[in-house]
Design an enzyme around this catalytic site. Structure first.
Site, PDB file in Angstrom:
ATOM      1  N   HIS A  44       0.851  -1.202   0.000  1.00  8.10           N
ATOM      2  CA  HIS A  44       0.000   0.000   0.000  1.00  8.10           C
ATOM      3  C   HIS A  44       0.876   1.237   0.000  1.00  8.10           C
ATOM      4  CE1 HIS A  44       1.291  -0.312   4.159  1.00  8.10           C
ATOM      5  NE2 HIS A  44       1.077   0.994   4.230  1.00  8.10           N
ATOM      6  N   HIS A 126       5.358   6.580  -1.212  1.00 14.62           N
ATOM      7  CA  HIS A 126       6.198   5.424  -1.516  1.00 14.62           C
ATOM      8  C   HIS A 126       5.481   4.165  -1.094  1.00 14.62           C
ATOM      9  CE1 HIS A 126       6.893   6.112   2.729  1.00 14.62           C
ATOM     10  NE2 HIS A 126       7.259   4.842   2.808  1.00 14.62           N
TER      11      HIS A 126
HETATM   12  P1  ATP Z   1       5.551  -3.226  11.800  1.00 17.07           P
HETATM   13  O1  ATP Z   1       5.577  -1.861  12.436  1.00 17.07           O
HETATM   14  O2  ATP Z   1       4.974  -4.279  12.673  1.00 17.07           O
HETATM   15  O3  ATP Z   1       6.836  -3.606  11.164  1.00 17.07           O
HETATM   16  P2  ATP Z   1       4.097  -1.937   9.682  1.00 17.07           P
HETATM   17  O4  ATP Z   1       5.098  -0.839   9.763  1.00 17.07           O
HETATM   18  O5  ATP Z   1       3.748  -2.504   8.361  1.00 17.07           O
HETATM   19  O6  ATP Z   1       4.511  -3.159  10.593  1.00 17.07           O
HETATM   20  P3  ATP Z   1       2.431  -0.130  11.085  1.00 17.07           P
HETATM   21  O7  ATP Z   1       3.584   0.282  11.936  1.00 17.07           O
HETATM   22  O8  ATP Z   1       1.109  -0.295  11.736  1.00 17.07           O
HETATM   23  O9  ATP Z   1       2.728  -1.474  10.328  1.00 17.07           O
HETATM   24  O10 ATP Z   1       2.319   0.955   9.939  1.00 17.07           O
HETATM   25  C1  ATP Z   1       1.234   1.050   9.060  1.00 17.07           C
HETATM   26  C2  ATP Z   1       1.605   2.002   7.950  1.00 17.07           C
HETATM   27  O11 ATP Z   1       1.840   3.310   8.485  1.00 17.07           O
HETATM   28  C3  ATP Z   1       2.900   1.635   7.214  1.00 17.07           C
HETATM   29  O12 ATP Z   1       2.805   2.099   5.873  1.00 17.07           O
HETATM   30  C4  ATP Z   1       3.949   2.424   7.930  1.00 17.07           C
HETATM   31  O13 ATP Z   1       5.054   2.714   7.110  1.00 17.07           O
HETATM   32  C5  ATP Z   1       3.199   3.703   8.278  1.00 17.07           C
HETATM   33  N1  ATP Z   1       3.691   4.288   9.521  1.00 17.07           N
HETATM   34  C6  ATP Z   1       3.869   3.651  10.688  1.00 17.07           C
HETATM   35  N2  ATP Z   1       4.324   4.486  11.637  1.00 17.07           N
HETATM   36  C7  ATP Z   1       4.449   5.699  11.051  1.00 17.07           C
HETATM   37  C8  ATP Z   1       4.863   6.989  11.498  1.00 17.07           C
HETATM   38  N3  ATP Z   1       5.242   7.216  12.729  1.00 17.07           N
HETATM   39  N4  ATP Z   1       4.847   7.979  10.595  1.00 17.07           N
HETATM   40  C9  ATP Z   1       4.469   7.788   9.338  1.00 17.07           C
HETATM   41  N5  ATP Z   1       4.044   6.610   8.854  1.00 17.07           N
HETATM   42  C10 ATP Z   1       4.036   5.570   9.688  1.00 17.07           C
END
Ligand code: ATP
Ligand code: MG
Length: 185
Positions: A44, A126
């Site tokens: 996504h 991205h």
């Molecule tokens: P994990 O953190 O378990 O490795 P993940 O990163 O895929 O898994 P989430 O952390 O829930 O899952 O993130 C969901 C989406 O939001 C992803 O696209 C992630 O890159 C983005 N995201 C997460 N934290 C942030 C943040 N602090 N700022 C911007 N985008 C974020």
């Protein structure tokens, strides 16, 4: 401890099946050992990350997102990139000034109305293909351009299960169709 009243939410665009399959193909062309491939169901582009969200805030988000009035658009994923600090390898578009930017800004402004503290860093659209990539690849495979018609955006819940993180699409809002779209698919 998980609080059932709090969900981890973000707003995103979700690839259609064709783009998703093409992206999975791109992933397969990387050598094994290229970090951890994102499960193809999870691919996504995040528009705005909300993080921990209470029920009331979610209701607010659902109201304001329904009023987002950005146009549908098409763009092409045609570029690979690597960010050293977060150790992610991503696909993106070489066209920087895009309707994707407009959509992300609209969604961010809407989220701000619900009191979310939104990142001030400029939006860098991205799609993460691999995580935990320790160093830039010397011989990354060529990126075949992948067209993507964006007709909607989604509210997604990030759920951590024993098997890993998975995403649940909670709501989808259509983008305004208007300007003729010359691409198919
Ligand atoms: P994990 O953190 O378990 O490795 P993940 O990163 O895929 O898994 P989430 O952390 O829930 O899952 O993130 C969901 C989406 O939001 C992803 O696209 C992630 O890159 C983005 N995201 C997460 N934290 C942030 C943040 N602090 N700022 C911007 N985008 C974020
Ligand atoms: Mg994360």
């Amino acid at each position: 401890m998980t609080n059932p009243d709090v969900q981890r939410l973000f707003l995103a665009i979700w690839p259609n099946e064709g783009a998703r399959a093409a992206l999975a193909d791109v992933q397969k062309r990387f050598p094994s050992g290229t970090g951890r491939a994102v499960n193809s169901d999870n691919l996504h582009i995040t528009l705005v990350f909300l993080g921990a969200t209470h029920e009331e805030q979610r209701q607010c988000v659902e109201q304001v997102m329904a009023r987002v009035n950005s146009p549908a658009f098409s763009f092409t994923l045609d570029q690979l990139g690597y960010w050293r600090k977060p150790q992610v390898l991503w696909a993106g578009s070489s066209v920087t000034s895009s309707p994707l930017q407009i959509l992300a800004e609209s969604v961010r402004d809407a989220a701000a109305q619900c009191g979310f503290r939104i990142e001030e860093r400029p939006f860098q659209g991205h799609l993460t293909l691999f995580r935990k990539v320790r160093k830039p690849l010397r011989n990354a495979p060529a990126m075949m351009p992948i067209p993507w018609a964006v007709n909607s955006f989604t509210l997604v819940e990030s759920i951590t299960a024993e098997s890993g993180v998975f995403y649940k699409v909670l709501r989808t809002w259509p983008l305004a169709s208007g300007a003729a779209d010359s691409t198919s698919g």
